[in-house]
Enzyme design. Structure first.
Site, PDB file in Angstrom:
ATOM      1  CE1 TYR A  52      19.146  -1.439   4.475  1.00  0.00           C
ATOM      2  CE2 TYR A  52      20.860   0.214   4.768  1.00  0.00           C
ATOM      3  CZ  TYR A  52      20.281  -0.801   4.008  1.00  0.00           C
ATOM      4  OH  TYR A  52      20.830  -1.151   2.824  1.00  0.00           O
ATOM      5  CD  GLU A  54      18.791  -4.414   7.469  1.00  0.00           C
ATOM      6  OE1 GLU A  54      18.530  -3.464   8.228  1.00  0.00           O
ATOM      7  OE2 GLU A  54      19.760  -4.431   6.689  1.00  0.00           O
ATOM      8  CG  ASP A 199      -0.445 -15.204  -6.746  1.00  0.00           C
ATOM      9  OD1 ASP A 199      -0.951 -14.119  -6.417  1.00  0.00           O
ATOM     10  OD2 ASP A 199       0.562 -15.295  -7.477  1.00  0.00           O
ATOM     11  CB  THR A 226       0.666  -7.451  -5.942  1.00  0.00           C
ATOM     12  OG1 THR A 226      -0.611  -7.609  -6.560  1.00  0.00           O
ATOM     13  CG2 THR A 226       1.698  -8.274  -6.672  1.00  0.00           C
ATOM     14  CE  LYS A 229      -0.972  -7.759 -10.410  1.00  0.00           C
ATOM     15  NZ  LYS A 229       0.045  -8.335  -9.521  1.00  0.00           N
ATOM     16  NE  ARG A 235       4.219  -0.590  -9.519  1.00  0.00           N
ATOM     17  CZ  ARG A 235       3.513  -1.376 -10.332  1.00  0.00           C
ATOM     18  NH1 ARG A 235       3.913  -2.599 -10.598  1.00  0.00           N
ATOM     19  NH2 ARG A 235       2.405  -0.939 -10.881  1.00  0.00           N
TER      20      ARG A 235
HETATM   21  N1  DSN Z   1       2.353  -8.213 -14.229  1.00  0.00           N
HETATM   22  C1  DSN Z   1       1.212  -8.682 -13.491  1.00  0.00           C
HETATM   23  C2  DSN Z   1      -0.032  -8.653 -14.293  1.00  0.00           C
HETATM   24  O1  DSN Z   1      -0.200  -7.744 -15.070  1.00  0.00           O
HETATM   25  O2  DSN Z   1      -0.867  -9.534 -14.159  1.00  0.00           O
HETATM   26  C3  DSN Z   1       1.416 -10.001 -12.876  1.00  0.00           C
HETATM   27  O3  DSN Z   1       2.605 -10.010 -12.198  1.00  0.00           O
END
Ligand code: DSN
Length: 420
Positions: A52, A54, A199, A226, A229, A235
């Site tokens: 933990y 925080e 974003d 994120t 990707k 993730r």
């Molecule tokens: N689920 C993602 C995507 O495939 O674009 C976006 O959050």
């Protein structure tokens, strides 16, 4: 691998093994997915899951933080270097948390966000009515002026901004394949006194790898993303602030204690490893190759007469109107291609006349197969197989041949374990 799970829990082990086989024997074209290195996986499944922590480095609520501070500082420093900014919060558990945390950092209930129309490529967390966000904030929209070129209607955006006085002008998307005119976003945001936010979840790796423009170079204030990707990490999510310390402090407070509890330190360690990989020279080659591979796939679809939304792609992502061009709904295309070993997703297209569970389009792209080592030649062949499969959906013999060819390609290009 998974020795302890195998001995202790055969049911979970079977699912892990099944996924190992599925990923290595099939072609992954979901543009938001990728393969991470073994180093990222090791860090992600590491001992830090026990802890933990925080708070933030140097200011935690529990003891025993010597090593959590080390990895969080490494992740922060590397992210700042990658994206050329002064502040970063690496704790968001997901891209959704990054966006939600950001709204609560900068907005009061009732405040307005100007974002991309959801049917034109925006994301759920950019204000889809099914999210709780719309109960608290007001979301207004801009769209493409021309869905066949992808040109955004910047005049309309400016008009809406002047009328609605948003506090955030939001760029970014999950199903829009073109580079944006960042200067126009920043100019409109400045004119109405809003924050310019991008974003970058889909293209973070392409920005980090210098294959696409960095919105911070045009004066964007904040970027959310994120990390799993095109950036090829675990993730998770992250919020980057170009230079405003006040804003960065509000974001930190908003993520913890505002929105989340204990950070996932194992994931943060894996983020640090991923950012280290993205700083290596090989990452630039990967990012550049993603764009070349997407262009190779675009060319096959165009030659085959299949309509591409926005006319093509500047990025890693292609959106094809398979219903309009082949009379095949996106859902059927997704299932059919899955049967020959190609995974992608059905997707709504701009102003789709069909519903979201059975839309007109498919969305696909080459980030994962690029990681696997595919170049233009292999990507061209994958796109040809996609088109041939969709055009010969009842020819069992042909489909079996495609499945075999996909299996062979995957054998020739095993998923690499290391990228540095
Ligand atoms: N689920 C993602 C995507 O495939 O674009 C976006 O959050």
């Amino acid at each position: 691998m998974y020795d302890f799970v195998r001995k202790q829990d055969p049911e979970v082990f079977a699912a892990l093994e099944g996924e190992e086989h599925r990923e290595s024997e099939g072609i992954e074209l979901i543009p938001s997915e990728n393969y991470v290195s073994r180093a990222v996986r090791e860090a992600n499944s590491s001992i830090f899951t026990n802890k933990y922590s925080e708070g933030y480095p140097g200011k935690r609520y529990y003891g025993g933080q010597t090593f959590t501070d080390v990895v969080e500082n490494l992740a922060r420093d590397r992210a700042k270097e990658l994206f050329n900014c002064k502040y970063v919060n690496v704790q968001p558990h997901a891209g959704a948390n990054a966006n939600i945390g950001l709204y609560f950092a900068l907005l009061e209930p009732g405040d307005t966000v100007l974002g991309m129309d959801l049917s034109h490529g925006g994301h759920l967390t950019h204000g889809h009515p099914v999210t709780y966000l719309t109960k608290i904030f007001k979301f207004v929209r801009y769209k493409m002026k021309n869905v066949d070129t992808g040109e955004i209607d910047y005049d309309e955006m400016r008009e809406v901004a002047k009328k609605e006085k948003p506090k955030i002008v939001l760029a970014g998307y999950s199903a829009y394949p073109r580079e944006l005119n960042y200067q126009k976003f920043v100019d409109i945001a400045r004119e109405v006194g809003a924050y310019a936010v991008m974003d970058i979840a889909h293209i973070a790796g392409l920005i980090a790898g210098k294959a696409m423009k960095n919105p911070f170079d045009f004066g964007f204030d904040i970027m959310t993303t994120t990390t799993h990707k095109t950036l090829r990490g675990p993730r998770g999510g992250m919020i980057l602030t170009r230079e405003n310390e006040d804003v960065a402090k509000k974001i930190d407070k908003s993520i913890f204690p505002g929105l989340q509890g204990g950070p996932l330190m194992n994931t943060i360690a894996a983020k640090a490893v991923c950012f280290g990989e993205a700083l290596s020279p090989k990452f630039k080659d990967y990012a550049a190759q993603v764009l070349k591979n997407a262009k190779a796939m675009e060319a096959v679809f165009k030659t085959s007469g299949i309509r591409l939304l926005t006319g093509g792609t500047d990025s890693h992502l292609i959106l094809a109107d398979v219903f309009g061009s082949l009379g095949m709904p996106g859902k059927e295309a997704e299932t059919l291609l899955d049967e020959v070993g190609i995974t992608l997703n059905k997707n709504s297209i701009a102003d789709d006349t069909r519903g979201p569970m059975d839309p007109s389009g498919i969305r696909f792209g080459p980030p994962a197969i690029t990681t696997r080592g595919f170049k233009e030649k292999e990507c061209t062949r994958v796109a040809e197989i996609m088109v041939e499969t969709m055009k010969n959906k009842s020819d069992e013999k042909k489909l079996a041949g495609m499945r075999e060819e996909i299996r062979e390609m995957c054998k020739q290009f095993p998923i690499p374990e290391s990228f540095v």
